[in-house]
Design a protein around this motif. Structure first.
Motif, PDB file in Angstrom:
ATOM      1  N   ASP A  77       1.036  -1.139   0.048  1.00 55.41           N
ATOM      2  CA  ASP A  77       0.069   0.028   0.000  1.00 55.41           C
ATOM      3  C   ASP A  77       0.914   1.248   0.055  1.00 55.41           C
ATOM      4  N   GLU A  78       2.014   1.224   0.708  1.00 57.14           N
ATOM      5  CA  GLU A  78       2.968   2.501   0.726  1.00 57.14           C
ATOM      6  C   GLU A  78       3.176   2.867  -0.703  1.00 57.14           C
ATOM      7  N   PHE A  79       3.523   2.036  -1.548  1.00 62.13           N
ATOM      8  CA  PHE A  79       4.009   2.399  -2.996  1.00 62.13           C
ATOM      9  C   PHE A  79       3.115   2.268  -3.872  1.00 62.13           C
ATOM     10  N   SER A  80       1.827   1.980  -3.610  1.00 64.57           N
ATOM     11  CA  SER A  80       0.842   1.608  -4.628  1.00 64.57           C
ATOM     12  C   SER A  80       0.631   2.542  -5.584  1.00 64.57           C
ATOM     13  N   ASN A  81       0.823   4.025  -5.461  1.00 64.59           N
ATOM     14  CA  ASN A  81       0.795   4.965  -6.401  1.00 64.59           C
ATOM     15  C   ASN A  81       1.830   5.120  -7.453  1.00 64.59           C
ATOM     16  N   LEU A  82       3.075   4.156  -7.053  1.00 62.40           N
ATOM     17  CA  LEU A  82       4.106   4.221  -8.211  1.00 62.40           C
ATOM     18  C   LEU A  82       3.753   3.474  -9.628  1.00 62.40           C
ATOM     19  N   LEU A  83       4.304   3.843 -10.575  1.00 63.19           N
ATOM     20  CA  LEU A  83       4.201   3.204 -11.748  1.00 63.19           C
ATOM     21  C   LEU A  83       5.332   2.108 -11.749  1.00 63.19           C
ATOM     22  N   VAL A  84       4.771   0.977 -11.954  1.00 62.73           N
ATOM     23  CA  VAL A  84       5.810  -0.258 -11.884  1.00 62.73           C
ATOM     24  C   VAL A  84       5.803  -0.832 -13.332  1.00 62.73           C
ATOM     25  N   VAL A  85       6.972  -1.011 -14.003  1.00 66.15           N
ATOM     26  CA  VAL A  85       7.191  -1.717 -15.122  1.00 66.15           C
ATOM     27  C   VAL A  85       8.146  -2.882 -15.132  1.00 66.15           C
ATOM     28  N   ASP A  86       7.777  -4.104 -15.151  1.00 62.85           N
ATOM     29  CA  ASP A  86       8.760  -5.318 -14.960  1.00 62.85           C
ATOM     30  C   ASP A  86       9.062  -5.996 -15.957  1.00 62.85           C
ATOM     31  N   PHE A  87      10.073  -6.589 -16.356  1.00 64.10           N
ATOM     32  CA  PHE A  87      10.449  -7.486 -17.360  1.00 64.10           C
ATOM     33  C   PHE A  87      11.078  -8.683 -16.819  1.00 64.10           C
ATOM     34  N   SER A  88      10.276  -9.693 -17.155  1.00 66.95           N
ATOM     35  CA  SER A  88      10.950 -11.132 -16.756  1.00 66.95           C
ATOM     36  C   SER A  88      11.366 -12.081 -17.588  1.00 66.95           C
ATOM     37  N   ASN A  89      11.698 -12.910 -17.128  1.00 67.74           N
ATOM     38  CA  ASN A  89      12.224 -14.414 -18.110  1.00 67.74           C
ATOM     39  C   ASN A  89      11.070 -14.892 -18.862  1.00 67.74           C
ATOM     40  N   ALA A  90       9.932 -14.511 -18.406  1.00 64.07           N
ATOM     41  CA  ALA A  90       8.588 -15.019 -19.402  1.00 64.07           C
ATOM     42  C   ALA A  90       8.853 -14.441 -20.666  1.00 64.07           C
ATOM     43  N   ALA A  91       9.327 -13.147 -20.482  1.00 58.67           N
ATOM     44  CA  ALA A  91       9.351 -12.357 -21.878  1.00 58.67           C
ATOM     45  C   ALA A  91      10.426 -13.035 -22.779  1.00 58.67           C
ATOM     46  N   GLN A  92      11.611 -13.434 -22.076  1.00 59.11           N
ATOM     47  CA  GLN A  92      12.951 -13.890 -22.675  1.00 59.11           C
ATOM     48  C   GLN A  92      12.663 -15.282 -23.230  1.00 59.11           C
ATOM     49  N   THR A  93      11.620 -15.858 -23.041  1.00 55.92           N
ATOM     50  CA  THR A  93      11.571 -17.498 -23.161  1.00 55.92           C
ATOM     51  C   THR A  93      10.192 -17.706 -24.080  1.00 55.92           C
ATOM     52  N   THR A  94       9.656 -16.621 -24.743  1.00 55.77           N
ATOM     53  CA  THR A  94       8.706 -16.839 -25.620  1.00 55.77           C
ATOM     54  C   THR A  94       8.963 -16.004 -26.849  1.00 55.77           C
ATOM     55  N   LYS A  95       8.280 -16.299 -27.764  1.00 53.94           N
ATOM     56  CA  LYS A  95       8.655 -16.035 -29.325  1.00 53.94           C
ATOM     57  C   LYS A  95       7.802 -14.771 -29.642  1.00 53.94           C
ATOM     58  N   ASN A  96       6.381 -14.808 -28.907  1.00 53.74           N
ATOM     59  CA  ASN A  96       5.494 -13.616 -29.593  1.00 53.74           C
ATOM     60  C   ASN A  96       4.673 -13.240 -28.267  1.00 53.74           C
ATOM     61  N   TYR A  97       3.790 -12.008 -28.504  1.00 53.66           N
ATOM     62  CA  TYR A  97       3.019 -11.497 -27.395  1.00 53.66           C
ATOM     63  C   TYR A  97       1.976 -12.531 -26.771  1.00 53.66           C
ATOM     64  N   GLU A  98       1.732 -13.534 -27.707  1.00 55.26           N
ATOM     65  CA  GLU A  98       0.482 -14.121 -27.469  1.00 55.26           C
ATOM     66  C   GLU A  98       1.022 -15.453 -26.481  1.00 55.26           C
ATOM     67  N   GLU A  99       2.299 -15.727 -26.781  1.00 50.35           N
ATOM     68  CA  GLU A  99       2.787 -16.855 -26.173  1.00 50.35           C
ATOM     69  C   GLU A  99       3.211 -16.274 -24.543  1.00 50.35           C
ATOM     70  N   TYR A 100       3.498 -14.883 -24.725  1.00 43.32           N
ATOM     71  CA  TYR A 100       3.978 -14.158 -23.627  1.00 43.32           C
ATOM     72  C   TYR A 100       2.878 -14.239 -22.677  1.00 43.32           C
ATOM     73  N   THR A 101       1.602 -13.588 -22.906  1.00 37.84           N
ATOM     74  CA  THR A 101       0.466 -13.483 -21.969  1.00 37.84           C
ATOM     75  C   THR A 101       0.046 -14.892 -21.620  1.00 37.84           C
ATOM     76  N   GLU A 102       0.159 -15.974 -22.484  1.00 35.41           N
ATOM     77  CA  GLU A 102      -0.205 -17.146 -21.779  1.00 35.41           C
ATOM     78  C   GLU A 102       0.711 -17.909 -20.900  1.00 35.41           C
ATOM     79  N   LYS A 103       2.185 -17.310 -20.987  1.00 37.49           N
ATOM     80  CA  LYS A 103       3.035 -17.967 -19.976  1.00 37.49           C
ATOM     81  C   LYS A 103       2.794 -17.076 -18.763  1.00 37.49           C
ATOM     82  N   ILE A 104       2.621 -15.741 -18.798  1.00 39.65           N
ATOM     83  CA  ILE A 104       2.380 -14.992 -17.770  1.00 39.65           C
ATOM     84  C   ILE A 104       1.154 -15.477 -16.805  1.00 39.65           C
TER      85      ILE A 104
END
Length: 137
Positions: A77-104
């Motif tokens: 709650d203390e930091f809930s108003n910060l914008l957070v963008v993360d990049f994970s291994n899920a993105a590095q191990t998929t070939k397209n955005y559809e695969e990425y969304t399924e993996k996430i």
């Protein structure tokens, strides 16, 4: 309120993955933060140059554990108003955005290994989370 933007990237990654992580985080920040990209400019020769960020974005060094812990902290709650963008291994191990969304969708928070994270918001809160981290060099 003064705003601040930082990226924290796993310093143990190969140079190419560090650059890719920074690029992906920056693109999403540019999409999400109104006014972070300035207008186009014209040089003394009359040539146009596309607008660049109007906000400094220090890139700080972390590791997979530190970034995961940081990601967990910004969900409080203390930091809930910060914008957070993360990049994970899920993105590095998929070939397209559809695969990425399924993996996430199939992962839990514990399954993800973060390569990097970007934070934007109140300078005091961003500093509280990242002020002791060194620059990635």
């Amino acid at each position: 309120m003064e705003m601040k933007c930082v990226m924290v990237i796993d310093a143990n990654l190969p140079t190419g993955l560090i650059a890719n992580t920074a690029a992906v985080l920056a693109l999403t920040l540019g999409k999400e933060i109104e006014g972070i990209i300035g207008p186009n400019v014209v040089d003394g020769s009359g040539q146009k140059h596309r607008g660049i960020t109007t906000t400094p974005i220090p890139i700080l060094k972390g590791d997979a554990v530190t970034i995961k812990e940081l990601r967990e902290k910004v969900c409080s709650d203390e930091f809930s108003n910060l914008l957070v963008v993360d990049f994970s291994n899920a993105a590095q191990t998929t070939k397209n955005y559809e695969e990425y969304t399924e993996k996430i969708a199939s992962c839990t928070a514990n399954d993800l290994e973060y390569l990097g994270i970007a934070l934007y918001g109140d300078k005091k809160k961003v500093n509280k989370l990242t002020g002791s981290m060194g620059l990635l060099r």
